[in-house]
Write a protein that holds these residues in place. Structure first.
Motif, PDB file in Angstrom:
ATOM      1  N   PRO A   1       0.832  -1.214   0.000  1.00 48.08           N
ATOM      2  CA  PRO A   1       0.000   0.000   0.000  1.00 48.08           C
ATOM      3  C   PRO A   1       0.865   1.262   0.000  1.00 48.08           C
ATOM      4  CG  PRO A   1      -0.779  -1.578   1.631  1.00 48.08           C
ATOM      5  CD  PRO A   1       0.554  -2.079   1.158  1.00 48.08           C
ATOM      6  N   VAL A   2       0.244   2.379  -0.394  1.00 52.11           N
ATOM      7  CA  VAL A   2       0.993   3.627  -0.600  1.00 52.11           C
ATOM      8  C   VAL A   2       0.305   4.782   0.118  1.00 52.11           C
ATOM      9  CG1 VAL A   2       1.757   5.319  -2.330  1.00 52.11           C
ATOM     10  CG2 VAL A   2       1.861   2.861  -2.847  1.00 52.11           C
ATOM     11  N   LEU A   3       1.120   5.627   0.745  1.00 54.16           N
ATOM     12  CA  LEU A   3       0.668   6.940   1.201  1.00 54.16           C
ATOM     13  C   LEU A   3       1.477   7.969   0.420  1.00 54.16           C
ATOM     14  CD1 LEU A   3      -0.914   8.870   2.979  1.00 54.16           C
ATOM     15  CD2 LEU A   3       0.835   8.595   4.751  1.00 54.16           C
ATOM     16  N   GLY A   4       0.796   8.772  -0.390  1.00 55.77           N
ATOM     17  CA  GLY A   4       1.486   9.681  -1.299  1.00 55.77           C
ATOM     18  C   GLY A   4       1.602  11.092  -0.768  1.00 55.77           C
ATOM     19  N   ILE A   5       2.728  11.738  -1.134  1.00 59.02           N
ATOM     20  CA  ILE A   5       2.926  13.172  -0.900  1.00 59.02           C
ATOM     21  C   ILE A   5       3.292  13.778  -2.248  1.00 59.02           C
ATOM     22  CG2 ILE A   5       4.169  14.934   0.413  1.00 59.02           C
ATOM     23  CD1 ILE A   5       4.888  12.808   2.459  1.00 59.02           C
ATOM     24  N   PRO A   6       2.304  14.125  -3.089  1.00 59.29           N
ATOM     25  CA  PRO A   6       2.605  14.607  -4.442  1.00 59.29           C
ATOM     26  C   PRO A   6       3.268  15.974  -4.413  1.00 59.29           C
ATOM     27  CG  PRO A   6       0.267  14.868  -3.962  1.00 59.29           C
ATOM     28  CD  PRO A   6       0.855  14.126  -2.799  1.00 59.29           C
ATOM     29  N   LEU A   7       4.263  16.155  -5.285  1.00 56.62           N
ATOM     30  CA  LEU A   7       5.037  17.391  -5.309  1.00 56.62           C
ATOM     31  C   LEU A   7       4.957  18.132  -6.638  1.00 56.62           C
ATOM     32  CD1 LEU A   7       8.269  16.076  -3.517  1.00 56.62           C
ATOM     33  CD2 LEU A   7       6.384  17.361  -2.490  1.00 56.62           C
ATOM     34  N   PHE A   8       4.943  17.394  -7.760  1.00 56.37           N
ATOM     35  CA  PHE A   8       5.076  18.071  -9.051  1.00 56.37           C
ATOM     36  C   PHE A   8       4.603  17.156 -10.172  1.00 56.37           C
ATOM     37  CE2 PHE A   8       7.934  18.755 -12.793  1.00 56.37           C
ATOM     38  CZ  PHE A   8       7.378  19.962 -13.205  1.00 56.37           C
ATOM     39  N   GLY A   9       4.199  17.792 -11.275  1.00 54.25           N
ATOM     40  CA  GLY A   9       3.946  17.089 -12.531  1.00 54.25           C
ATOM     41  C   GLY A   9       2.867  16.030 -12.440  1.00 54.25           C
ATOM     42  N   ASP A  10       3.198  14.829 -12.928  1.00 50.56           N
ATOM     43  CA  ASP A  10       2.212  13.756 -13.012  1.00 50.56           C
ATOM     44  C   ASP A  10       1.981  13.054 -11.687  1.00 50.56           C
ATOM     45  OD1 ASP A  10       4.751  12.628 -12.928  1.00 50.56           O
ATOM     46  OD2 ASP A  10       4.161  10.881 -14.117  1.00 50.56           O
ATOM     47  N   GLN A  11       2.701  13.455 -10.627  1.00 52.67           N
ATOM     48  CA  GLN A  11       2.600  12.739  -9.353  1.00 52.67           C
ATOM     49  C   GLN A  11       1.191  12.828  -8.765  1.00 52.67           C
ATOM     50  OE1 GLN A  11       5.796  14.526  -7.107  1.00 52.67           O
ATOM     51  NE2 GLN A  11       7.292  13.991  -8.686  1.00 52.67           N
ATOM     52  N   PHE A  12       0.528  13.967  -8.918  1.00 58.02           N
ATOM     53  CA  PHE A  12      -0.839  14.117  -8.422  1.00 58.02           C
ATOM     54  C   PHE A  12      -1.769  13.122  -9.125  1.00 58.02           C
ATOM     55  CE2 PHE A  12       1.305  18.129  -7.757  1.00 58.02           C
ATOM     56  CZ  PHE A  12       0.884  18.528  -6.499  1.00 58.02           C
ATOM     57  N   ASP A  13      -1.695  13.079 -10.455  1.00 55.19           N
ATOM     58  CA  ASP A  13      -2.547  12.175 -11.218  1.00 55.19           C
ATOM     59  C   ASP A  13      -2.228  10.718 -10.905  1.00 55.19           C
ATOM     60  OD1 ASP A  13      -3.935  14.207 -12.486  1.00 55.19           O
ATOM     61  OD2 ASP A  13      -2.516  14.331 -14.136  1.00 55.19           O
ATOM     62  N   ASN A  14      -0.945  10.397 -10.760  1.00 50.70           N
ATOM     63  CA  ASN A  14      -0.555   9.017 -10.441  1.00 50.70           C
ATOM     64  C   ASN A  14      -1.173   8.566  -9.120  1.00 50.70           C
ATOM     65  OD1 ASN A  14       1.049   9.091 -12.738  1.00 50.70           O
ATOM     66  ND2 ASN A  14       2.929   9.500 -11.618  1.00 50.70           N
ATOM     67  N   LEU A  15      -1.114   9.441  -8.124  1.00 56.83           N
ATOM     68  CA  LEU A  15      -1.629   9.068  -6.805  1.00 56.83           C
ATOM     69  C   LEU A  15      -3.156   9.029  -6.776  1.00 56.83           C
ATOM     70  CD1 LEU A  15       0.964  10.988  -4.642  1.00 56.83           C
ATOM     71  CD2 LEU A  15       0.647   8.511  -4.752  1.00 56.83           C
ATOM     72  N   ILE A  16      -3.792   9.832  -7.605  1.00 53.94           N
ATOM     73  CA  ILE A  16      -5.256   9.728  -7.726  1.00 53.94           C
ATOM     74  C   ILE A  16      -5.628   8.356  -8.273  1.00 53.94           C
ATOM     75  CG2 ILE A  16      -7.155  10.524  -9.199  1.00 53.94           C
ATOM     76  CD1 ILE A  16      -6.124  13.394  -8.598  1.00 53.94           C
ATOM     77  N   ARG A  17      -4.835   7.825  -9.179  1.00 56.57           N
ATOM     78  CA  ARG A  17      -5.077   6.483  -9.703  1.00 56.57           C
ATOM     79  C   ARG A  17      -4.860   5.424  -8.621  1.00 56.57           C
ATOM     80  NH1 ARG A  17      -4.605   9.850 -13.501  1.00 56.57           N
ATOM     81  NH2 ARG A  17      -4.997   9.440 -15.712  1.00 56.57           N
ATOM     82  N   ILE A  18      -3.839   5.608  -7.801  1.00 55.42           N
ATOM     83  CA  ILE A  18      -3.598   4.674  -6.696  1.00 55.42           C
ATOM     84  C   ILE A  18      -4.780   4.684  -5.723  1.00 55.42           C
ATOM     85  CG2 ILE A  18      -2.186   4.328  -4.617  1.00 55.42           C
ATOM     86  CD1 ILE A  18      -0.870   3.242  -7.123  1.00 55.42           C
TER      87      ILE A  18
END
Length: 525
Positions: free
Chosen positions: A386-403
């Protein structure tokens, strides 16, 4: 007997026309460090291990991997380093960008600034005639390039090589590649949406879809000067021309993470190259993990290029949160940069570099705290973590929304992290078994693919070489004028026909009304 020999002769004739792929000469081009370099390094290694003669052209200095010692490579390397003054300026600029990321100010303008910087560096690369002449003399059959920096396309064109493009950032450039992306169910880059949208979300996604055209125009403008400067006036391509000339597009993603969407034949997904069966961790790390008992441990890494946290209050909140959980914490953080006035939580171990894949494959792993890069998330999926995300830039926000949409994790923007809510989020994901169940489901999807990512990479590269290019895979839409591609001429024709028909109908109705009124008047008279 003659009839028995004919099939054999036919097979031999066919085989004589199939080019030998043993020792195909391949040039890989990587002008970035961090996860981009790690991906292109793995691409080069896989191809070299499968019998090809590979050389990488890479830049040294921009986006290096702090704390990581580059291992020796089985393939040849040609490198170029910017001067010290430029590299120092780059380092200061990167620190400033980090501050913007942690403060939540890393918007689309940062992408434009990065592209402008890339174009400035590109002019320098294009003037390195000694290196370019050397690479041209090697007579490579094809180039494989990191598509995030558009300069790799210019270098390939300058060398006269056909090329395969690898995108490390999912479907960021869907418009340039011509991918069908219906806004009704395909989230646009940076929309922060899932594939299941309400009416208002579809409205937002539609506006962002058309806004993506402006983003591509801005990227084009950033490279217009360097293209004009280094290509003849009668044959100056645009960035769109470069993108559409690629024989093949390989995306570093997988549908265990990505939402289902339409693709074209020349677009393939090879996510998971860096995710592998885990090796044993070092004895000292094994001892630290063993101390965790049944609670296990978590891994914290905010990307290959970010080894410190420049926002001190964020660092303090995270450290305080770790002190209030039962798990051990292995935190990738440059130990020499840890503030003297902040006492490290007793259950935390700092490491300048971590072998994330091996740690995620350990049986006591409970959670990955990540920035949301595709390489890290694919490793998490591969090992069912499992993942707990801290998005910082670029595609990271979208990637974590998919997770989150796949129910295998959550995310918290850095500006919202406080000790209590961060610790609560960790405890929730670790203790709620549904996240682990979902992670294992995605792991089964990734691992049960018919062809592993390395086999897909090799197979597609060899197919392009053997078939003499990817023209048979690219859609004819690349050659159509925009008004034909979007059927504007057909729509105009149909509209004109409808207008004529409506005009005639109105005329006929008016005539009938006139005749009827005339007859009525005659009867009255």
């Amino acid at each position: 007997m003659a009839g028995g020999r004919d099939p054999l002769i036919l097979v031999l004739l066919l085989m004589s026309h199939v080019p030998s792929l043993q020792g195909a000469k391949i040039l890989t081009i990587c002008l970035l460090g961090g996860s981009h370099y790690l991906l292109m390094d793995e691409v080069s290694r896989v191809l070299q291990d499968h019998g090809h003669d590979v050389r990488m052209f890479r830049q040294i200095g921009t986006g290096n991997l702090p704390g990581y010692e580059l291992p020796s490579t089985p393939y040849a390397v040609t490198s170029y380093a910017m001067d010290e003054e430029y590299l120092k300026g780059n380092e200061e600029l990167f620190k400033k960008r980090q501050e913007e990321m942690f403060a939540g100010r890393a918007g689309i303008q940062l992408l434009f600034d990065v592209m402008k910087r890339f174009s400035e560096e590109c002019h320098v690369y294009m003037t390195q005639t000694d290196i370019l002449d050397f690479l041209k003399q090697q007579k490579y059959e094809i180039a494989i390039l990191d598509a995030f920096n558009p300069c790799t396309f210019l270098i390939s064109e300058k060398l006269g090589l056909p090329y395969i493009a690898i995108s490390a950032a999912s479907f960021l450039n869907f418009l340039a590649v011509g991918l069908p992306s219906p806004p009704s169910y395909v989230p646009t880059f940076a929309s922060h949406l899932t594939d299941r949208m309400s009416f208002l979300e579809r409205l937002k996604n539609t506006f962002m879809y058309f806004g993506s055209y402006m983003v591509e125009k801005k990227k084009e403008a950033a490279f217009r000067r360097v293209i004009d400067r280094h290509f003849p006036a009668d044959s100056r391509p645009s960035l769109l021309d470069f993108y559409q000339k690629a024989e093949l597009w390989l995306y570093n993603t997988d549908f265990s993470i990505e939402f289902a969407r339409p693709l074209l034949p020349h677009v393939q997904c090879i996510g998971g190259l860096l995710a592998k069966p885990a090796n044993a961790v070092s004895p000292d790390i094994a001892d630290f993990i063993a101390e965790s008992g049944e609670f296990g441990f978590i891994v914290v890494s905010l990307g290959s290029m970010i080894s410190t946290i420049t926002k001190k209050d964020l660092l303090v909140e995270m450290n305080s949160a770790f002190a209030n959980i039962q798990q051990k914490v292995i935190w990738r953080y440059k130990t020499s940069q840890w503030p003297d006035d902040v006492k490290l939580a007793p259950n935390v171990r700092l490491m300048d570099w971590v072998n994330q894949n091996d740690l995620l494959g350990h049986p006591k792993i409970r959670l990955l705290v990540s920035h949301g890069g595709l390489n890290s998330l694919t490793e998490a999926v591969y090992h069912g973590v499992p993942v707990l995300g801290i998005p910082l830039f670029g595609d990271q926000f979208d990637n974590l929304i998919r997770i989150k949409a796949k129910s295998m994790g959550e995310y918290i923007p850095p500006t919202e992290i406080k000790s209590e809510n961060f610790a609560d989020a960790i405890r929730n994901i670790v203790e709620n078994k549904s996240y682990k169940t979902s992670a294992m489901k995605q792991r089964a999807i990734l691992r049960s693919r018919p062809f592993p990512s390395d086999k897909q990479l090799v197979g597609w590269v060899e197919h392009i070489i053997q078939s003499g290019g990817g023209g048979h895979l690219r859609p004819y839409s690349y050659q159509q004028p925009w008004y034909q591609q979007y059927l504007l001429d057909v729509i105009l024709f149909i509209s004109a026909c409808l207008a004529v028909i409506i005009y005639l109908i109105v005329k006929v109705i008016r005539l009938l009304i006139y005749l009827m009124s005339s007859n009525r008047k005659q009867k009255q008279n």
